[in-house]
Design a protein around this motif. Structure first.
Motif, PDB file in Angstrom:
ATOM      1  N   LEU A  91      -0.134  68.425  34.984  1.00  0.00           N
ATOM      2  CA  LEU A  91      -1.251  69.038  35.704  1.00  0.00           C
ATOM      3  C   LEU A  91      -0.714  69.737  36.953  1.00  0.00           C
ATOM      4  O   LEU A  91       0.434  69.540  37.326  1.00  0.00           O
ATOM      5  N   THR A  92      -1.554  70.527  37.588  1.00  0.00           N
ATOM      6  CA  THR A  92      -1.123  71.203  38.802  1.00  0.00           C
ATOM      7  C   THR A  92      -1.293  70.280  40.008  1.00  0.00           C
ATOM      8  O   THR A  92      -2.112  69.356  40.000  1.00  0.00           O
ATOM      9  N   VAL A  93      -0.520  70.555  41.050  1.00  0.00           N
ATOM     10  CA  VAL A  93      -0.664  69.814  42.300  1.00  0.00           C
ATOM     11  C   VAL A  93      -2.078  70.012  42.842  1.00  0.00           C
ATOM     12  O   VAL A  93      -2.678  69.073  43.380  1.00  0.00           O
ATOM     13  N   ASN A  94      -2.633  71.196  42.673  1.00  0.00           N
ATOM     14  CA  ASN A  94      -3.988  71.469  43.133  1.00  0.00           C
ATOM     15  C   ASN A  94      -5.004  70.560  42.443  1.00  0.00           C
ATOM     16  O   ASN A  94      -5.938  70.065  43.078  1.00  0.00           O
ATOM     17  N   THR A  95      -4.823  70.318  41.154  1.00  0.00           N
ATOM     18  CA  THR A  95      -5.729  69.425  40.420  1.00  0.00           C
ATOM     19  C   THR A  95      -5.649  68.012  40.984  1.00  0.00           C
ATOM     20  O   THR A  95      -6.679  67.373  41.225  1.00  0.00           O
ATOM     21  N   ILE A  96      -4.438  67.533  41.223  1.00  0.00           N
ATOM     22  CA  ILE A  96      -4.248  66.186  41.772  1.00  0.00           C
ATOM     23  C   ILE A  96      -4.857  66.106  43.170  1.00  0.00           C
ATOM     24  O   ILE A  96      -5.608  65.187  43.495  1.00  0.00           O
ATOM     25  N   SER A  97      -4.545  67.082  44.000  1.00  0.00           N
ATOM     26  CA  SER A  97      -5.029  67.109  45.383  1.00  0.00           C
ATOM     27  C   SER A  97      -6.551  67.182  45.444  1.00  0.00           C
ATOM     28  O   SER A  97      -7.189  66.440  46.200  1.00  0.00           O
ATOM     29  N   SER A  98      -7.139  68.054  44.654  1.00  0.00           N
ATOM     30  CA  SER A  98      -8.599  68.209  44.640  1.00  0.00           C
ATOM     31  C   SER A  98      -9.284  66.923  44.194  1.00  0.00           C
ATOM     32  O   SER A  98     -10.323  66.546  44.726  1.00  0.00           O
ATOM     33  N   PHE A  99      -8.687  66.243  43.225  1.00  0.00           N
ATOM     34  CA  PHE A  99      -9.239  64.972  42.752  1.00  0.00           C
ATOM     35  C   PHE A  99      -9.160  63.919  43.851  1.00  0.00           C
ATOM     36  O   PHE A  99     -10.156  63.279  44.198  1.00  0.00           O
ATOM     37  N   GLU A 100      -7.975  63.753  44.436  1.00  0.00           N
ATOM     38  CA  GLU A 100      -7.790  62.720  45.453  1.00  0.00           C
ATOM     39  C   GLU A 100      -8.614  62.963  46.711  1.00  0.00           C
ATOM     40  O   GLU A 100      -9.013  62.021  47.384  1.00  0.00           O
ATOM     41  N   ASN A 101      -8.870  64.217  47.030  1.00  0.00           N
ATOM     42  CA  ASN A 101      -9.670  64.558  48.210  1.00  0.00           C
ATOM     43  C   ASN A 101     -11.167  64.507  47.939  1.00  0.00           C
ATOM     44  O   ASN A 101     -11.966  64.695  48.859  1.00  0.00           O
ATOM     45  N   GLY A 102     -11.549  64.302  46.683  1.00  0.00           N
ATOM     46  CA  GLY A 102     -12.960  64.239  46.328  1.00  0.00           C
ATOM     47  C   GLY A 102     -13.616  65.601  46.194  1.00  0.00           C
ATOM     48  O   GLY A 102     -14.839  65.701  46.136  1.00  0.00           O
ATOM     49  N   ASP A 103     -12.803  66.646  46.140  1.00  0.00           N
ATOM     50  CA  ASP A 103     -13.337  67.997  46.009  1.00  0.00           C
ATOM     51  C   ASP A 103     -13.730  68.345  44.579  1.00  0.00           C
ATOM     52  O   ASP A 103     -14.551  69.226  44.357  1.00  0.00           O
ATOM     53  N   HIS A 104     -13.122  67.660  43.608  1.00  0.00           N
ATOM     54  CA  HIS A 104     -13.331  68.004  42.204  1.00  0.00           C
ATOM     55  C   HIS A 104     -13.020  66.776  41.352  1.00  0.00           C
ATOM     56  O   HIS A 104     -12.052  66.066  41.613  1.00  0.00           O
ATOM     57  N   THR A 105     -13.823  66.542  40.343  1.00  0.00           N
ATOM     58  CA  THR A 105     -13.537  65.483  39.380  1.00  0.00           C
ATOM     59  C   THR A 105     -12.951  66.127  38.130  1.00  0.00           C
ATOM     60  O   THR A 105     -13.609  66.950  37.497  1.00  0.00           O
ATOM     61  N   PRO A 106     -11.720  65.788  37.805  1.00  0.00           N
ATOM     62  CA  PRO A 106     -11.084  66.395  36.624  1.00  0.00           C
ATOM     63  C   PRO A 106     -11.793  65.990  35.327  1.00  0.00           C
ATOM     64  O   PRO A 106     -12.487  64.972  35.281  1.00  0.00           O
ATOM     65  N   HIS A 107     -11.563  66.780  34.303  1.00  0.00           N
ATOM     66  CA  HIS A 107     -12.071  66.440  32.972  1.00  0.00           C
ATOM     67  C   HIS A 107     -11.541  65.074  32.571  1.00  0.00           C
ATOM     68  O   HIS A 107     -10.482  64.641  33.046  1.00  0.00           O
ATOM     69  N   ASP A 108     -12.254  64.408  31.686  1.00  0.00           N
ATOM     70  CA  ASP A 108     -11.847  63.086  31.214  1.00  0.00           C
ATOM     71  C   ASP A 108     -10.413  63.083  30.695  1.00  0.00           C
ATOM     72  O   ASP A 108      -9.660  62.146  30.955  1.00  0.00           O
ATOM     73  N   SER A 109     -10.032  64.118  29.970  1.00  0.00           N
ATOM     74  CA  SER A 109      -8.672  64.164  29.410  1.00  0.00           C
ATOM     75  C   SER A 109      -7.623  64.220  30.519  1.00  0.00           C
ATOM     76  O   SER A 109      -6.560  63.609  30.396  1.00  0.00           O
ATOM     77  N   ASN A 110      -7.913  64.903  31.603  1.00  0.00           N
ATOM     78  CA  ASN A 110      -6.959  64.971  32.713  1.00  0.00           C
ATOM     79  C   ASN A 110      -6.924  63.670  33.494  1.00  0.00           C
ATOM     80  O   ASN A 110      -5.851  63.224  33.926  1.00  0.00           O
ATOM     81  N   ARG A 111      -8.065  63.015  33.662  1.00  0.00           N
ATOM     82  CA  ARG A 111      -8.062  61.699  34.313  1.00  0.00           C
ATOM     83  C   ARG A 111      -7.300  60.697  33.459  1.00  0.00           C
ATOM     84  O   ARG A 111      -6.608  59.820  33.985  1.00  0.00           O
ATOM     85  N   ARG A 112      -7.394  60.823  32.153  1.00  0.00           N
ATOM     86  CA  ARG A 112      -6.641  59.950  31.251  1.00  0.00           C
ATOM     87  C   ARG A 112      -5.132  60.185  31.428  1.00  0.00           C
ATOM     88  O   ARG A 112      -4.354  59.231  31.484  1.00  0.00           O
ATOM     89  N   LYS A 113      -4.721  61.446  31.553  1.00  0.00           N
ATOM     90  CA  LYS A 113      -3.300  61.746  31.778  1.00  0.00           C
ATOM     91  C   LYS A 113      -2.816  61.125  33.082  1.00  0.00           C
ATOM     92  O   LYS A 113      -1.702  60.589  33.140  1.00  0.00           O
ATOM     93  N   ILE A 114      -3.632  61.217  34.114  1.00  0.00           N
ATOM     94  CA  ILE A 114      -3.270  60.644  35.411  1.00  0.00           C
ATOM     95  C   ILE A 114      -3.121  59.136  35.286  1.00  0.00           C
ATOM     96  O   ILE A 114      -2.122  58.552  35.711  1.00  0.00           O
ATOM     97  N   ARG A 115      -4.100  58.502  34.691  1.00  0.00           N
ATOM     98  CA  ARG A 115      -4.068  57.048  34.522  1.00  0.00           C
ATOM     99  C   ARG A 115      -2.862  56.618  33.703  1.00  0.00           C
ATOM    100  O   ARG A 115      -2.142  55.684  34.075  1.00  0.00           O
ATOM    101  N   GLU A 116      -2.610  57.291  32.584  1.00  0.00           N
ATOM    102  CA  GLU A 116      -1.493  56.919  31.717  1.00  0.00           C
ATOM    103  C   GLU A 116      -0.150  57.080  32.422  1.00  0.00           C
ATOM    104  O   GLU A 116       0.753  56.257  32.253  1.00  0.00           O
ATOM    105  N   ALA A 117      -0.001  58.134  33.217  1.00  0.00           N
ATOM    106  CA  ALA A 117       1.258  58.343  33.952  1.00  0.00           C
ATOM    107  C   ALA A 117       1.465  57.229  34.975  1.00  0.00           C
ATOM    108  O   ALA A 117       2.579  56.694  35.108  1.00  0.00           O
ATOM    109  N   LEU A 118       0.416  56.865  35.690  1.00  0.00           N
ATOM    110  CA  LEU A 118       0.524  55.804  36.688  1.00  0.00           C
ATOM    111  C   LEU A 118       0.789  54.452  36.026  1.00  0.00           C
ATOM    112  O   LEU A 118       1.599  53.662  36.513  1.00  0.00           O
TER     113      LEU A 118
END
Length: 76
Positions: free
Chosen positions: A28-55
């Motif tokens: 994913l892009t750094v912007n996607t991660i940053s926007s999610f963590e700052n509460g500016d944007h909620t990523p699609h379920d598939s992208n949240r799954r990628k984040i969770r799986e990586a962590l």
């Protein structure tokens, strides 16, 4: 279970990962991660799954809401 922005920030901190590190591991892009963590944007379920799986692959265990969570901790 879906991951929250605070769980993402906390998990990254425990792993000593930057947003750039997480972006690289998820594709994913750094912007996607940053926007999610700052509460500016909620990523699609598939992208949240990628984040969770990586962590989780990095050694994080997520704690469900109602079981003392939501939260995150390093696997023992």
């Amino acid at each position: 279970m879906s991951i929250t922005a605070s769980q993402c920030r906390g998990a990254r901190a425990m792993l000593d990962w930057t947003q750039e590190d997480l972006a690289e591991k998820t594709g994913l892009t750094v912007n996607t991660i940053s926007s999610f963590e700052n509460g500016d944007h909620t990523p699609h379920d598939s992208n949240r799954r990628k984040i969770r799986e990586a962590l989780e692959a990095g050694g994080i265990e997520f704690i469900e809401r109602g079981n003392g969570g939501p939260g995150a901790r390093l696997r023992g």
